[in-house]
Design a protein around this motif. Structure first.
Motif, PDB file in Angstrom:
ATOM      1  N   LYS A  59       0.827  -1.202   0.000  1.00 28.48           N
ATOM      2  CA  LYS A  59       0.000   0.000   0.000  1.00 28.48           C
ATOM      3  C   LYS A  59       0.862   1.252   0.000  1.00 28.48           C
ATOM      4  O   LYS A  59       0.528   2.250  -0.655  1.00 28.48           O
ATOM      5  N   ASP A  60       1.983   1.199   0.726  1.00 24.99           N
ATOM      6  CA  ASP A  60       2.902   2.345   0.731  1.00 24.99           C
ATOM      7  C   ASP A  60       3.435   2.591  -0.677  1.00 24.99           C
ATOM      8  O   ASP A  60       3.524   3.745  -1.122  1.00 24.99           O
ATOM      9  N   ARG A  61       3.785   1.510  -1.383  1.00 23.47           N
ATOM     10  CA  ARG A  61       4.289   1.654  -2.759  1.00 23.47           C
ATOM     11  C   ARG A  61       3.202   2.222  -3.674  1.00 23.47           C
ATOM     12  O   ARG A  61       3.479   3.065  -4.523  1.00 23.47           O
ATOM     13  N   GLU A  62       1.972   1.750  -3.488  1.00 23.03           N
ATOM     14  CA  GLU A  62       0.866   2.255  -4.305  1.00 23.03           C
ATOM     15  C   GLU A  62       0.640   3.740  -4.060  1.00 23.03           C
ATOM     16  O   GLU A  62       0.381   4.503  -4.999  1.00 23.03           O
ATOM     17  N   GLN A  63       0.730   4.152  -2.789  1.00 22.08           N
ATOM     18  CA  GLN A  63       0.536   5.564  -2.462  1.00 22.08           C
ATOM     19  C   GLN A  63       1.655   6.423  -3.032  1.00 22.08           C
ATOM     20  O   GLN A  63       1.407   7.534  -3.523  1.00 22.08           O
ATOM     21  N   GLU A  64       2.891   5.892  -2.991  1.00 22.19           N
ATOM     22  CA  GLU A  64       4.009   6.625  -3.576  1.00 22.19           C
ATOM     23  C   GLU A  64       3.831   6.749  -5.087  1.00 22.19           C
ATOM     24  O   GLU A  64       4.125   7.788  -5.681  1.00 22.19           O
ATOM     25  N   LEU A  65       3.335   5.672  -5.711  1.00 22.85           N
ATOM     26  CA  LEU A  65       3.099   5.701  -7.157  1.00 22.85           C
ATOM     27  C   LEU A  65       2.013   6.708  -7.501  1.00 22.85           C
ATOM     28  O   LEU A  65       2.120   7.439  -8.490  1.00 22.85           O
ATOM     29  N   GLN A  66       0.973   6.775  -6.677  1.00 26.23           N
ATOM     30  CA  GLN A  66      -0.095   7.749  -6.905  1.00 26.23           C
ATOM     31  C   GLN A  66       0.440   9.171  -6.819  1.00 26.23           C
ATOM     32  O   GLN A  66       0.083  10.028  -7.633  1.00 26.23           O
ATOM     33  N   LYS A  67       1.300   9.426  -5.831  1.00 31.39           N
ATOM     34  CA  LYS A  67       1.904  10.751  -5.702  1.00 31.39           C
ATOM     35  C   LYS A  67       2.751  11.073  -6.926  1.00 31.39           C
ATOM     36  O   LYS A  67       2.729  12.187  -7.448  1.00 31.39           O
ATOM     37  N   TYR A  68       3.524  10.057  -7.379  1.00 34.32           N
ATOM     38  CA  TYR A  68       4.375  10.240  -8.551  1.00 34.32           C
ATOM     39  C   TYR A  68       3.541  10.551  -9.783  1.00 34.32           C
ATOM     40  O   TYR A  68       3.856  11.462 -10.556  1.00 34.32           O
ATOM     41  N   GLU A  69       2.435   9.801  -9.957  1.00 32.22           N
ATOM     42  CA  GLU A  69       1.578  10.027 -11.111  1.00 32.22           C
ATOM     43  C   GLU A  69       0.931  11.400 -11.057  1.00 32.22           C
ATOM     44  O   GLU A  69       0.738  12.038 -12.093  1.00 32.22           O
ATOM     45  N   GLN A  70       0.602  11.871  -9.852  1.00 33.34           N
ATOM     46  CA  GLN A  70       0.026  13.213  -9.708  1.00 33.34           C
ATOM     47  C   GLN A  70       1.025  14.271 -10.148  1.00 33.34           C
ATOM     48  O   GLN A  70       0.669  15.260 -10.800  1.00 33.34           O
ATOM     49  N   VAL A  71       2.297  14.059  -9.778  1.00 31.48           N
ATOM     50  CA  VAL A  71       3.346  14.995 -10.203  1.00 31.48           C
ATOM     51  C   VAL A  71       3.497  14.965 -11.714  1.00 31.48           C
ATOM     52  O   VAL A  71       3.585  16.008 -12.371  1.00 31.48           O
ATOM     53  N   ILE A  72       3.515  13.735 -12.274  1.00 35.74           N
ATOM     54  CA  ILE A  72       3.661  13.578 -13.724  1.00 35.74           C
ATOM     55  C   ILE A  72       2.517  14.258 -14.466  1.00 35.74           C
ATOM     56  O   ILE A  72       2.704  14.901 -15.499  1.00 35.74           O
ATOM     57  N   GLU A  73       1.295  14.128 -13.917  1.00 31.12           N
ATOM     58  CA  GLU A  73       0.133  14.721 -14.562  1.00 31.12           C
ATOM     59  C   GLU A  73       0.207  16.244 -14.574  1.00 31.12           C
ATOM     60  O   GLU A  73      -0.387  16.893 -15.433  1.00 31.12           O
ATOM     61  N   SER A  74       0.896  16.822 -13.612  1.00 35.41           N
ATOM     62  CA  SER A  74       0.966  18.284 -13.524  1.00 35.41           C
ATOM     63  C   SER A  74       2.056  18.882 -14.407  1.00 35.41           C
ATOM     64  O   SER A  74       2.120  20.104 -14.568  1.00 35.41           O
ATOM     65  N   LEU A  75       2.920  18.041 -14.990  1.00 35.56           N
ATOM     66  CA  LEU A  75       4.014  18.556 -15.816  1.00 35.56           C
ATOM     67  C   LEU A  75       3.480  19.075 -17.157  1.00 35.56           C
ATOM     68  O   LEU A  75       2.541  18.518 -17.724  1.00 35.56           O
ATOM     69  N   PRO A  76       4.105  20.126 -17.694  1.00 33.91           N
ATOM     70  CA  PRO A  76       3.650  20.685 -18.971  1.00 33.91           C
ATOM     71  C   PRO A  76       4.263  19.993 -20.190  1.00 33.91           C
ATOM     72  O   PRO A  76       4.168  20.502 -21.306  1.00 33.91           O
ATOM     73  N   VAL A  77       4.923  18.863 -19.987  1.00 31.45           N
ATOM     74  CA  VAL A  77       5.553  18.123 -21.087  1.00 31.45           C
ATOM     75  C   VAL A  77       4.918  16.737 -21.176  1.00 31.45           C
ATOM     76  O   VAL A  77       4.371  16.224 -20.205  1.00 31.45           O
ATOM     77  N   THR A  78       5.004  16.150 -22.359  1.00 28.60           N
ATOM     78  CA  THR A  78       4.485  14.799 -22.547  1.00 28.60           C
ATOM     79  C   THR A  78       5.369  13.799 -21.824  1.00 28.60           C
ATOM     80  O   THR A  78       6.595  13.822 -21.968  1.00 28.60           O
ATOM     81  N   VAL A  79       4.756  12.922 -21.050  1.00 29.14           N
ATOM     82  CA  VAL A  79       5.468  11.822 -20.411  1.00 29.14           C
ATOM     83  C   VAL A  79       4.740  10.539 -20.765  1.00 29.14           C
ATOM     84  O   VAL A  79       3.525  10.424 -20.580  1.00 29.14           O
TER      85      VAL A  79
END
Length: 246
Positions: free
Chosen positions: A115-135
């Motif tokens: 669950k900790d890994r899933e939560q870290e991944l969710q945080k990472y994906e949230q950061v990725i979603e906020s970037l102005p570049v294609t990932v």
């Protein structure tokens, strides 16, 4: 022929060694067995809970998903699986309830690390979603397919949604097939590419200049490419203006 008591002893010793918590309840929801791992996870002892009604032993479990799933197991006679967070010990568990004619066998596995890994991944994906570049993350190869794409890619390539990328290969985004072949050749030989400038095409077949950076990564013995594309059209226009003036 082996007696029943010997089988019970062997079964009990096996259950004492497993890493999962194992408890048994009779048809009246009273504890009939609890293994050492369950004692540890539930912060109790066998002497304390044996013969106790489950909600007398753990009153905070009432009106929770645990009570709901026990009721469903009773009504359907079917196995129930759910996840539950225990606030008292700050741990996540996957709980499996197996009903039978004698009562219930319950196995719960500590999944806090997952669950900790899933939560870290969710945080990472949230950061990725906020970037102005294609990932994007795609399988390696000339015909690789996207496993992940962020919202910026939808906007950069004028797509209707993320799902529009599902049937595409990264090569489909390049306006010039030769540029894609050079890019993938460099990536496969060196394992990474930095700021590779090429022309890309949108879903409306409009072209723009982009700078691609990519790296080959391995996930569960499978090779993937994580890539970033930055729109550099404005910079390219300025460079062309300067060349024209000189």
């Amino acid at each position: 022929m082996e007696g029943g008591s010997q089988k019970e002893k062997r079964r009990s010793k096996a259950l004492e060694r497993v890493s999962d918590g194992v408890v048994s309840l009779n048809a009246d929801l009273e504890y009939t067995y609890i293994n050492p791992r369950a004692e540890q996870l539930l912060d109790t002892t066998e002497e304390t809970v044996l013969g106790e009604y489950i909600w007398d032993a753990f009153p905070k479990g009432q009106n929770s998903i645990a009570e709901t799933k026990l009721q469903e197991a009773t009504e359907t006679g079917q196995q129930q699986i759910f996840e539950r967070y225990n606030e008292e010990i700050d741990r996540w568990f996957e709980v499996r309830i197996y009903p039978d004619e004698d009562g219930y066998s319950i196995i719960f596995t500590d999944i806090s690390e997952r669950k900790d890994r899933e939560q870290e991944l969710q945080k990472y994906e949230q950061v990725i979603e906020s970037l102005p570049v294609t990932v994007g993350i795609n399988t390696l190869g000339e015909d690789g397919r996207f496993d992940f794409i962020n919202q910026a890619a939808v906007e950069m390539f004028n797509a209707e949604s993320k799902s529009a990328f599902q049937e595409l290969s990264p090569s489909d985004l390049y306006a010039n097939s030769d540029e894609w072949e050079q890019f993938i050749d460099q990536l496969q030989h060196s394992g990474s590419v930095e700021q590779y400038e090429a022309q890309f095409t949108t879903f409306q077949e409009e072209t723009f200049w982009g700078s691609a950076t990519a790296e080959v990564i391995e996930i569960e013995d499978e090779k993937y490419v994580i890539g970033i594309i930055e729109d550099i059209s404005a910079r390219k226009d300025r460079e062309q203006e300067l060349e024209y003036k000189t």
